[in-house]
Motif scaffolding. Sequence first.
Motif, PDB file in Angstrom:
ATOM      1  N   ALA A 138      -6.172  -2.501  -2.399  1.00  0.00           N
ATOM      2  CA  ALA A 138      -6.829  -1.699  -3.705  1.00  0.00           C
ATOM      3  C   ALA A 138      -5.944  -0.534  -4.225  1.00  0.00           C
ATOM      4  O   ALA A 138      -6.375  -0.374  -5.156  1.00  0.00           O
ATOM      5  CB  ALA A 138      -7.234  -1.402  -2.328  1.00  0.00           C
TER       6      ALA A 138
ATOM      7  N   ALA B 242      -3.969  -1.807  -6.949  1.00  0.00           N
ATOM      8  CA  ALA B 242      -4.521  -2.416  -7.935  1.00  0.00           C
ATOM      9  C   ALA B 242      -5.025  -0.932  -9.404  1.00  0.00           C
ATOM     10  O   ALA B 242      -5.412  -1.151 -10.152  1.00  0.00           O
ATOM     11  CB  ALA B 242      -5.845  -2.393  -7.609  1.00  0.00           C
ATOM     12  N   MET B 243      -5.155   0.399  -7.811  1.00  0.00           N
ATOM     13  CA  MET B 243      -5.805   1.319  -8.755  1.00  0.00           C
ATOM     14  C   MET B 243      -4.647   1.640  -9.963  1.00  0.00           C
ATOM     15  O   MET B 243      -5.123   2.335 -10.878  1.00  0.00           O
ATOM     16  CB  MET B 243      -6.800   2.183  -7.550  1.00  0.00           C
TER      17      MET B 243
ATOM     18  N   LYS C 163     -13.849   3.814 -11.711  1.00  0.00           N
ATOM     19  CA  LYS C 163     -15.286   3.583 -10.875  1.00  0.00           C
ATOM     20  C   LYS C 163     -16.178   2.662 -11.329  1.00  0.00           C
ATOM     21  O   LYS C 163     -16.680   1.676 -10.282  1.00  0.00           O
ATOM     22  CB  LYS C 163     -15.358   5.084 -10.178  1.00  0.00           C
TER      23      LYS C 163
ATOM     24  N   SER D  84     -10.477  -5.504   4.892  1.00  0.00           N
ATOM     25  CA  SER D  84     -10.803  -5.288   3.618  1.00  0.00           C
ATOM     26  C   SER D  84      -9.510  -5.610   2.330  1.00  0.00           C
ATOM     27  O   SER D  84      -8.287  -6.130   3.022  1.00  0.00           O
ATOM     28  CB  SER D  84     -10.803  -3.985   3.137  1.00  0.00           C
ATOM     29  N   CYS D  85      -9.161  -5.331   0.955  1.00  0.00           N
ATOM     30  CA  CYS D  85      -8.019  -5.809   0.393  1.00  0.00           C
ATOM     31  C   CYS D  85      -7.269  -4.984   0.576  1.00  0.00           C
ATOM     32  O   CYS D  85      -7.351  -3.398   0.210  1.00  0.00           O
ATOM     33  CB  CYS D  85      -8.361  -5.185  -0.900  1.00  0.00           C
ATOM     34  N   GLU D  86      -6.289  -5.465   0.910  1.00  0.00           N
ATOM     35  CA  GLU D  86      -4.944  -4.749   0.974  1.00  0.00           C
ATOM     36  C   GLU D  86      -3.937  -4.466  -0.112  1.00  0.00           C
ATOM     37  O   GLU D  86      -3.201  -3.287  -0.020  1.00  0.00           O
ATOM     38  CB  GLU D  86      -3.885  -5.639   1.878  1.00  0.00           C
TER      39      GLU D  86
ATOM     40  N   THR E 259      -7.092 -10.011 -11.370  1.00  0.00           N
ATOM     41  CA  THR E 259      -8.021  -9.295 -10.506  1.00  0.00           C
ATOM     42  C   THR E 259      -8.325  -7.472 -11.313  1.00  0.00           C
ATOM     43  O   THR E 259      -9.186  -7.409 -11.613  1.00  0.00           O
ATOM     44  CB  THR E 259      -8.002  -8.674  -9.369  1.00  0.00           C
ATOM     45  N   SER E 260      -6.995  -7.022 -11.182  1.00  0.00           N
ATOM     46  CA  SER E 260      -6.989  -6.299 -12.164  1.00  0.00           C
ATOM     47  C   SER E 260      -7.217  -6.223 -14.115  1.00  0.00           C
ATOM     48  O   SER E 260      -7.949  -4.985 -13.821  1.00  0.00           O
ATOM     49  CB  SER E 260      -5.319  -5.265 -11.822  1.00  0.00           C
TER      50      SER E 260
ATOM     51  N   PHE F 164     -13.713  -3.157  -3.482  1.00  0.00           N
ATOM     52  CA  PHE F 164     -12.441  -3.805  -2.467  1.00  0.00           C
ATOM     53  C   PHE F 164     -12.774  -4.189  -1.267  1.00  0.00           C
ATOM     54  O   PHE F 164     -11.896  -4.020  -0.358  1.00  0.00           O
ATOM     55  CB  PHE F 164     -11.128  -2.651  -2.443  1.00  0.00           C
TER      56      PHE F 164
ATOM     57  N   GLY G  87       1.211  -1.219  -0.065  1.00  0.00           N
ATOM     58  CA  GLY G  87       0.056  -0.023  -0.612  1.00  0.00           C
ATOM     59  C   GLY G  87       1.152   1.118  -0.019  1.00  0.00           C
ATOM     60  O   GLY G  87       0.264   1.560   0.407  1.00  0.00           O
TER      61      GLY G  87
END
Length: 433
Positions: free
Chosen positions: A382, A385-386, A298, A378-380, A246-247, A372, A108
């Motif tokens: 996120a 990925a963005m 988004k 929650s997704c670590e 996922t991405s 996420f 992150g």
Amino acid sequence: MSAEWSSIPGPVPSPPDGNVADIAAAGGLHTFQLELHERHGPVARFELPGTRVVSVADPELLAVTARINRRPEELFEFLSPLFEAGNLQTIGEREHVPWRRLLLAALGNHRSHEAHFAAFARLTTQLADRWAAAGGEVALQQDLSELSLRLICEFALGGELGSARRTSAAFRDLIAEYLGRQYGLPSVIGEDGAAEALAYVRQTITDVLETPRQGSGLVGMLAESGWEPARIRDTVLVVVMAGYHTSGVAVSWALHLLATHPDIAARLREELDSVLGGRMTPTYEELRSLDYLERVVKEAMRRYPPGPYAARELAEDLVLGDYLVPAGTTLMYPIWALHLNPAHWPEPERFDPDRFTPEAAEGRPKFAYIPFGFGPRSCEGAALAMVEIKLMLAVLVRRFEFTPVPGHVVTPVERFVLWARDDIRMTVTPRQP
Ligand code: HEM
């Protein structure tokens, strides 16, 4: 108020499989949940073999659950064969808290995203060059999940993990095989195929950990963690598994939506052309300034959330609106149903990135949009990925026109991630510089 699961509205379960047949008839858990909430309201129950589930599609009620850490073991049991030191999806809070801290530090960190940005741009450009050279039709989900595997390996491991095509196929097949076993679906690769795919993935991870590489924050942090070697290997596996598709799947859904909404694609191109000028890739700083790109991403993840559901388990009875939900119940977060809830998303099927302007978002409940997940599990990945998704989309939209292949039908199917059943096929045409 008594804690009675059966007082909550929902379809009648038939023993011994509960509502598994209804889920199959609906086309999967993701579509079943849409119907469930349409028919029974925002809090609805259903049953999986041995598991009583309450699905919550109301963002205000979800807020009441935001501190729960525990995940239900049965629901994620299908992933257990992947792990050597215990299922990381469901480890208890005491082990999970330090594990999450390490992952957030490794994944992150914005400076680390910036440091890997040039490599991300190079790998994305390689795929774009390959498409430009070959021309014609491409299978977006296959190519883009391989690209996201390359990006996550570059970031977390400092380089490739075996063959991207083989590793990506191995993860895809293993998840489909294990999920199928849990829900009694036909085998995808058989016992031997699953054993071979798992052995391949485990061996490539062991090879990476035994060969020191530059630039891998995650491997360095794991080496200093003091954790047992099996937990370290499992952690690498889960990061690669969570990040490999996922991405890329998010980008493929965004391209599908853009190709079917030319006005929105044109507006995105205008933004890219004006910020990039004659260049084909944005800088890290420029990426952060591309507001319309961010809104497109988004909105695409609202319309097609790559992770269509999340879940928790209640350790104690919990009041949810008019109901007292008993301890031991599995709580489902039906992300797709939440993102299509007309109370918060008027005309929910319409693709409209401007739902995410600050003005349009004002007053919308926080948990109406949770691609996420949320809370302590929650997704670590996120923030990382963005960055990946926006960069991939910016480069690909800058370089190509995407045209849907006539007659190719795009159908979302849930295999832990929201894939398209027969991929998303497009014709790519290089744009004039
Ligand atoms: C479009 C991209 C992605 C989406 C939509 C996504 C979505 C999700 C969702 C919905 C969850 C469950 C959250 C919950 O239970 O509340 C999750 C968990 C997780 N994700 Fe992601 N994810 C993405 C990318 C990534 C990437 C790139 C990584 C790693 C680099 C990653 C690592 C994880 C991990 C480790 C978990 C388990 C969290 C825990 O149990 O503490 N994800 N993700």
